[in-house]
Write a protein that holds these residues in place. Sequence first.
Motif, PDB file in Angstrom:
ATOM      1  N   ILE A 143      -4.618  -5.562 -10.019  1.00 36.05           N
ATOM      2  CA  ILE A 143      -4.114  -5.075 -11.383  1.00 36.05           C
ATOM      3  C   ILE A 143      -5.270  -4.693 -12.126  1.00 36.05           C
ATOM      4  N   SER A 144      -5.216  -3.578 -12.938  1.00 35.53           N
ATOM      5  CA  SER A 144      -6.148  -3.256 -13.866  1.00 35.53           C
ATOM      6  C   SER A 144      -6.654  -4.140 -14.758  1.00 35.53           C
ATOM      7  N   SER A 145      -8.019  -4.434 -15.176  1.00 30.71           N
ATOM      8  CA  SER A 145      -8.076  -5.176 -15.880  1.00 30.71           C
ATOM      9  C   SER A 145      -7.838  -4.831 -17.450  1.00 30.71           C
ATOM     10  N   ASN A 146      -7.625  -3.541 -17.692  1.00 29.63           N
ATOM     11  CA  ASN A 146      -7.204  -2.955 -18.888  1.00 29.63           C
ATOM     12  C   ASN A 146      -5.592  -2.764 -19.085  1.00 29.63           C
ATOM     13  N   ALA A 147      -5.176  -3.361 -18.190  1.00 30.20           N
ATOM     14  CA  ALA A 147      -3.605  -3.342 -18.162  1.00 30.20           C
ATOM     15  C   ALA A 147      -2.976  -4.343 -19.278  1.00 30.20           C
ATOM     16  N   GLN A 148      -1.938  -4.111 -19.703  1.00 29.36           N
ATOM     17  CA  GLN A 148      -1.113  -4.722 -20.374  1.00 29.36           C
ATOM     18  C   GLN A 148      -1.158  -6.356 -20.075  1.00 29.36           C
ATOM     19  N   SER A 149      -1.194  -7.356 -20.940  1.00 30.67           N
ATOM     20  CA  SER A 149      -1.322  -8.603 -20.573  1.00 30.67           C
ATOM     21  C   SER A 149       0.103  -9.091 -20.143  1.00 30.67           C
ATOM     22  N   ASP A 150      -0.173  -9.851 -18.978  1.00 30.06           N
ATOM     23  CA  ASP A 150       1.006 -10.461 -18.095  1.00 30.06           C
ATOM     24  C   ASP A 150       1.280 -11.867 -18.300  1.00 30.06           C
ATOM     25  N   PRO A 151       2.099 -12.211 -18.800  1.00 34.14           N
ATOM     26  CA  PRO A 151       2.278 -13.665 -19.069  1.00 34.14           C
ATOM     27  C   PRO A 151       2.344 -14.625 -17.956  1.00 34.14           C
ATOM     28  N   VAL A 152       2.501 -13.899 -16.656  1.00 30.71           N
ATOM     29  CA  VAL A 152       2.450 -14.944 -15.320  1.00 30.71           C
ATOM     30  C   VAL A 152       0.721 -14.940 -14.875  1.00 30.71           C
ATOM     31  N   LEU A 153      -0.063 -14.243 -15.384  1.00 36.66           N
ATOM     32  CA  LEU A 153      -1.452 -14.049 -14.851  1.00 36.66           C
ATOM     33  C   LEU A 153      -2.169 -14.756 -16.102  1.00 36.66           C
ATOM     34  N   PRO A 154      -3.413 -15.336 -15.374  1.00 34.39           N
ATOM     35  CA  PRO A 154      -4.471 -15.925 -16.307  1.00 34.39           C
ATOM     36  C   PRO A 154      -5.337 -14.659 -16.988  1.00 34.39           C
ATOM     37  N   PRO A 155      -6.225 -14.856 -18.175  1.00 37.44           N
ATOM     38  CA  PRO A 155      -6.786 -13.863 -18.434  1.00 37.44           C
ATOM     39  C   PRO A 155      -7.675 -12.945 -17.241  1.00 37.44           C
ATOM     40  N   LEU A 156      -7.871 -11.755 -17.564  1.00 31.09           N
ATOM     41  CA  LEU A 156      -8.606 -11.259 -16.691  1.00 31.09           C
ATOM     42  C   LEU A 156     -10.113 -10.780 -16.991  1.00 31.09           C
ATOM     43  N   PRO A 157     -10.992 -10.638 -16.118  1.00 28.30           N
ATOM     44  CA  PRO A 157     -12.386 -10.361 -16.685  1.00 28.30           C
ATOM     45  C   PRO A 157     -12.334  -8.706 -16.870  1.00 28.30           C
ATOM     46  N   SER A 158     -13.329  -8.270 -17.796  1.00 29.31           N
ATOM     47  CA  SER A 158     -13.154  -7.062 -18.257  1.00 29.31           C
ATOM     48  C   SER A 158     -14.366  -6.377 -17.413  1.00 29.31           C
ATOM     49  N   GLY A 159     -14.086  -4.793 -17.037  1.00 25.92           N
ATOM     50  CA  GLY A 159     -15.135  -4.183 -16.626  1.00 25.92           C
ATOM     51  C   GLY A 159     -15.040  -4.028 -15.039  1.00 25.92           C
ATOM     52  N   VAL A 160     -13.804  -4.576 -14.515  1.00 22.03           N
ATOM     53  CA  VAL A 160     -13.484  -4.779 -12.990  1.00 22.03           C
ATOM     54  C   VAL A 160     -12.230  -4.229 -12.546  1.00 22.03           C
ATOM     55  N   ASN A 161     -12.294  -2.993 -11.926  1.00 16.95           N
ATOM     56  CA  ASN A 161     -10.933  -2.289 -11.555  1.00 16.95           C
ATOM     57  C   ASN A 161     -10.924  -1.982 -10.152  1.00 16.95           C
ATOM     58  N   PRO A 162     -10.045  -2.356  -9.516  1.00 18.30           N
ATOM     59  CA  PRO A 162      -8.855  -3.351  -9.745  1.00 18.30           C
ATOM     60  C   PRO A 162      -9.100  -4.585  -9.699  1.00 18.30           C
ATOM     61  N   VAL A 163      -8.499  -5.745 -10.263  1.00 27.15           N
ATOM     62  CA  VAL A 163      -8.777  -7.020 -10.202  1.00 27.15           C
ATOM     63  C   VAL A 163      -7.800  -7.453  -9.110  1.00 27.15           C
ATOM     64  N   ILE A 164      -8.221  -8.260  -8.277  1.00 28.86           N
ATOM     65  CA  ILE A 164      -7.319  -8.637  -7.151  1.00 28.86           C
ATOM     66  C   ILE A 164      -7.278 -10.397  -7.453  1.00 28.86           C
ATOM     67  N   LEU A 165      -6.141 -10.911  -7.418  1.00 26.84           N
ATOM     68  CA  LEU A 165      -5.839 -12.362  -7.722  1.00 26.84           C
ATOM     69  C   LEU A 165      -5.129 -12.719  -6.389  1.00 26.84           C
ATOM     70  N   ASP A 166      -5.517 -13.412  -5.502  1.00 24.02           N
ATOM     71  CA  ASP A 166      -5.222 -13.833  -4.192  1.00 24.02           C
ATOM     72  C   ASP A 166      -5.097 -15.432  -3.871  1.00 24.02           C
ATOM     73  N   VAL A 167      -4.381 -15.957  -3.460  1.00 26.71           N
ATOM     74  CA  VAL A 167      -4.226 -17.284  -3.202  1.00 26.71           C
ATOM     75  C   VAL A 167      -3.730 -17.219  -1.631  1.00 26.71           C
ATOM     76  N   HIS A 168      -4.678 -17.451  -0.598  1.00 32.16           N
ATOM     77  CA  HIS A 168      -4.474 -17.603   0.616  1.00 32.16           C
ATOM     78  C   HIS A 168      -4.412 -18.855   1.185  1.00 32.16           C
ATOM     79  N   ALA A 169      -3.357 -19.088   1.877  1.00 31.74           N
ATOM     80  CA  ALA A 169      -3.080 -20.627   2.484  1.00 31.74           C
ATOM     81  C   ALA A 169      -3.897 -20.450   3.807  1.00 31.74           C
ATOM     82  N   MET A 170      -5.154 -20.812   3.733  1.00 37.54           N
ATOM     83  CA  MET A 170      -6.026 -20.656   4.935  1.00 37.54           C
ATOM     84  C   MET A 170      -6.859 -22.016   4.869  1.00 37.54           C
ATOM     85  N   GLY A 171      -7.128 -22.404   6.005  1.00 41.46           N
ATOM     86  CA  GLY A 171      -8.466 -23.473   6.210  1.00 41.46           C
ATOM     87  C   GLY A 171      -9.748 -22.969   5.953  1.00 41.46           C
ATOM     88  N   ASN A 172     -10.530 -23.830   5.821  1.00 38.37           N
ATOM     89  CA  ASN A 172     -11.950 -23.571   5.614  1.00 38.37           C
ATOM     90  C   ASN A 172     -12.546 -23.052   7.221  1.00 38.37           C
TER      91      ASN A 172
END
Length: 504
Positions: A327-356
């Motif tokens: 998602i673009s950091s300038n996109a409209q606020s999404d209630p599902v997501l946490p606050p996004l950092p500014s100046g990074v486009n696009p921002v990737i939020l990824d939860v990987h179920a992977m071991g170390n």
Amino acid sequence: MQLNKKQFNRSTLVFGLGMLGVFLFSWILRFWELERFNAFVFDEVYYAKFANDYLTKTPFFNAHPPLSQYIIAIGIAIGTHLPFGKTAVNGLAGSTLSPWDYRWLNALTGSFIPLVVGALAYQLVRRHTFAFLAAFFIACDGLFLVESRYALNNIYLVLFGILGQLFILKSVESEGKKRWLWLVLAGIGFGASAAIKWNGLWFLFGTYLILICAWVVRLIQGNRGDEEQSAEVNPALLPPESPVQRLTQLKFLEVILSLAVIPVLVYSISWIPHLHLNPTPNFWQMQTEILTYHQRIKSGPDVHPYCSAWYSWPLMLRPIVYFYKSISSNAQSDPVLPPLPSGVNPVILDVHAMGNPLLWWLSTLALLLVIGVLVHRVLVWRETRRVASVDAIEQQRPILFPPTTEMWMALYLIVNWVANLLPWVKVTRCVFLYHYMGCSVFAALALAWWTDRWLHSPQTRLRGMGVTIIFMVLGAFIFWMPLYLGLPLSQMEWKIRMWLPSWV
């Protein structure tokens, strides 16, 4: 004597503080921004929903035994009355809940798993360093962290299975009522693990196999034991018995009750609340329905993009994406997501179920080395028995297998790893990396054992290798932590963490 007692007390204190540190480390990571994604993540769509259905008395069909949903339901019932964790709410479960409500008990439970693994390690080989390293390595595993932060059920399966094995090993150290207490707790643990998912039975299967192995070794020794036992052997020269070796001390009735009757009773009783809400199908029909449901599921990318073959798990070739959003950091606020950092486009939020990755790869290598050591020991033992003479016995060099508790520990790790992996060979439905979590515990124990040996080696090179492994595991955990916690990444930061094309 006084000096040794002080050293023991100091060692115990340091060990206790170390284990406390591991617990706090695990606890903080699991509870940090637990409500970070105000949505159902992966199979929360089933387990959180079904848990709330129990509370609202809404009938439903579940393709797994019900115990994990009861536990999550208890968490929801308590969580809705907690004065914190209410920064976001949703109605996805059928009631207005905060993600914290259906996740917090999983996070708390997952925080204890490193301690339980450490306790199992200490039970096998009474070494503080080994137990601490085992706990530390599990605390640095990304898959356990991810599974603990969401309303999923795999952590309960592993926890109850490991507790069952821990308690059965502790039972052989006691007599009378105390032994029966440990045996009953072991039976409850095994039954509870199966009441999470049927593959929880693999821990019970591993216990049966290691019990059979212990009896086989005892019988082999007995074939030649008359002349050895008749010799006056200095007890001080005999190696200390392993709790795995002493499993043969359990009486037939004790084995049947703890490894058969009690697990079946616990599994059966766990269905009572579910059947009270959903009287049809009945208990036996429900078991058939579950089996039929899983037999109907096919495998391959058409069924699910993150299906993986059982033989790929030790190398972690196909992790699972639990949540992904670019998602673009300038996109409209999404209630599902946490606050996004500014100046990074696009921002990737990824939860990987992977071991170390480094932990898993090194653990697999460590397990192979353990297998090699054990096979070599067996060959040496057989050759020694073949050429042994009465003179050797008279010189108080008894021929026993294995000569140390560590060899029994090696056998225990290999047998349980095999017991948790090989049953998947015949499974035709789509399976996932998290089905390897039970195996990963025994592989991590193998790595902890080698690391402990190297840290105490007189060779500087081996001590350096042990320290290097610890920092490699910790460094890899920190490097991939954004994928475990779903932290915002730039496209480049995300790509450098995708080491294999199959991880995407």
